[in-house]
Design a protein around this motif. Structure first.
Motif, PDB file in Angstrom:
ATOM      1  N   GLY A  41     -16.082   4.045  -9.777  1.00 27.82           N
ATOM      2  CA  GLY A  41     -17.371   3.396 -10.029  1.00 27.82           C
ATOM      3  C   GLY A  41     -17.753   2.409  -8.929  1.00 27.82           C
ATOM      4  N   GLY A  42     -16.958   2.365  -7.849  1.00 29.76           N
ATOM      5  CA  GLY A  42     -17.260   1.454  -6.742  1.00 29.76           C
ATOM      6  C   GLY A  42     -16.768   0.041  -6.999  1.00 29.76           C
ATOM      7  N   LEU A  43     -16.010  -0.157  -8.070  1.00 32.03           N
ATOM      8  CA  LEU A  43     -15.505  -1.497  -8.384  1.00 32.03           C
ATOM      9  C   LEU A  43     -14.161  -1.730  -7.707  1.00 32.03           C
ATOM     10  N   PRO A  44     -13.848  -3.000  -7.413  1.00 35.36           N
ATOM     11  CA  PRO A  44     -12.555  -3.278  -6.786  1.00 35.36           C
ATOM     12  C   PRO A  44     -11.411  -3.070  -7.771  1.00 35.36           C
ATOM     13  N   ASP A  45     -10.260  -2.658  -7.222  1.00 31.89           N
ATOM     14  CA  ASP A  45      -9.017  -2.560  -7.999  1.00 31.89           C
ATOM     15  C   ASP A  45      -7.916  -3.049  -7.056  1.00 31.89           C
ATOM     16  N   ALA A  46      -6.845  -3.594  -7.591  1.00 31.46           N
ATOM     17  CA  ALA A  46      -5.785  -4.133  -6.731  1.00 31.46           C
ATOM     18  C   ALA A  46      -4.483  -4.172  -7.506  1.00 31.46           C
ATOM     19  N   ARG A  47      -3.374  -4.046  -6.766  1.00 32.78           N
ATOM     20  CA  ARG A  47      -2.042  -4.092  -7.382  1.00 32.78           C
ATOM     21  C   ARG A  47      -1.010  -4.413  -6.311  1.00 32.78           C
ATOM     22  N   THR A  48       0.144  -4.893  -6.797  1.00 37.27           N
ATOM     23  CA  THR A  48       1.264  -5.183  -5.908  1.00 37.27           C
ATOM     24  C   THR A  48       1.988  -3.879  -5.577  1.00 37.27           C
ATOM     25  N   VAL A  49       2.391  -3.726  -4.314  1.00 35.32           N
ATOM     26  CA  VAL A  49       3.214  -2.575  -3.914  1.00 35.32           C
ATOM     27  C   VAL A  49       4.348  -3.073  -3.007  1.00 35.32           C
ATOM     28  N   VAL A  50       5.369  -2.244  -2.840  1.00 33.56           N
ATOM     29  CA  VAL A  50       6.497  -2.598  -1.970  1.00 33.56           C
ATOM     30  C   VAL A  50       6.322  -1.920  -0.610  1.00 33.56           C
ATOM     31  N   LEU A  51       6.396  -2.724   0.435  1.00 33.39           N
ATOM     32  CA  LEU A  51       6.306  -2.192   1.800  1.00 33.39           C
ATOM     33  C   LEU A  51       7.620  -1.482   2.125  1.00 33.39           C
ATOM     34  N   ARG A  52       7.557  -0.190   2.420  1.00 32.30           N
ATOM     35  CA  ARG A  52       8.780   0.607   2.602  1.00 32.30           C
ATOM     36  C   ARG A  52       9.093   0.955   4.044  1.00 32.30           C
ATOM     37  N   GLN A  53       8.042   1.228   4.831  1.00 35.70           N
ATOM     38  CA  GLN A  53       8.279   1.609   6.236  1.00 35.70           C
ATOM     39  C   GLN A  53       7.202   0.992   7.094  1.00 35.70           C
TER      40      GLN A  53
END
Ligand SMILES: Cc1cc2nc3c(=O)[nH]c(=O)nc-3n(C[C@H](O)[C@H](O)[C@H](O)COP(=O)(O)O)c2cc1C
Length: 191
Positions: A41-53
């Motif tokens: 819908g063009g809305l922002p979404d965000a979440r934590t992720v783990v940097l792997r490489q």
């Protein structure tokens, strides 16, 4: 001791060095950035992720995910995304504009899966239900419902983020500093 880096020629490689360290050291504060994307819908979404490489030469950052997670569909529809890193130790915020590609099959995914499937995280990628699926309302854990479900193939996938531009902010009592940089440009900004 905190080293005070002065020039773009010092700071740029130090940023990549810290990113590289973060991919190897689970205590590094840059290990867990926030990945922001746009939903259907063009809305922002965000979440934590783990940097792997981290590949400083190619300018690429890689994350692991479940191919069925909503972020994968979002990034397949709109690859433009932002990563935000903060380190209190460094007093550095890094906002990274990226173009994301989801890699859901192929030799690279299978090779990495051989390692991940031996690890404690393997269960994250073989759950019969996709991340975000609604649970029966009397259940608080996903495992309660999985007893008779058929064992699916793994849904382990990679998110590869091509770095386009970085916004680096250093907080310091001596005066904050901020710069916008790409692979071959550098501009000092008002913090
Ligand atoms: C510390 C931490 C690390 C996480 N690392 C990952 C990760 O590497 N990959 C991932 O897909 N989700 C990771 N998650 C879960 C996501 O933040 C998110 O809840 C989940 O992936 C569903 O996101 P989506 O609905 O936007 O797809 C992590 C969560 C936390 C709290």
């Amino acid at each position: 001791m905190k080293i005070h880096l002065q020039t773009p020629e010092d700071i740029r490689p130090q940023i990549w060095k810290e990113l590289g360290r973060a991919s190897l050291d689970r205590h590094h504060e840059w290990r867990t950035p926030v990945l922001a994307s746009t939903d259907a819908g063009g809305l922002p979404d965000a979440r934590t992720v783990v940097l792997r490489q981290v590949d400083a030469v190619a300018g690429q950052l890689t994350f692991y995910t479940d191919s069925r997670s909503p972020k994968v569909a979002q990034l397949q529809a709109q690859g433009a995304a932002m990563l935000v890193f903060w380190s209190a130790r460094l007093s550095w915020q890094l906002r990274v504009r990226v173009a994301c590609t989801a890699i859901t099959s192929g030799p690279e995914v299978e090779a990495l899966w051989q390692g991940v499937k031996q690890s404690a995280a393997a269960g994250d990628y073989v759950s019969p239900r996709p991340p975000g699926a609604v649970l029966a309302q009397d259940s608080t854990t996903a495992s309660a419902e999985t007893t008779d479900a058929p064992r699916p193939a793994h849904s382990f996938a990679l998110l590869r983020a091509q770095v386009l531009q970085m916004d680096w902010l250093e907080l310091s009592r001596a005066g904050h500093r901020r710069a916008q940089l790409s692979a071959n440009t550098w501009e000092w900004l008002t913090p």
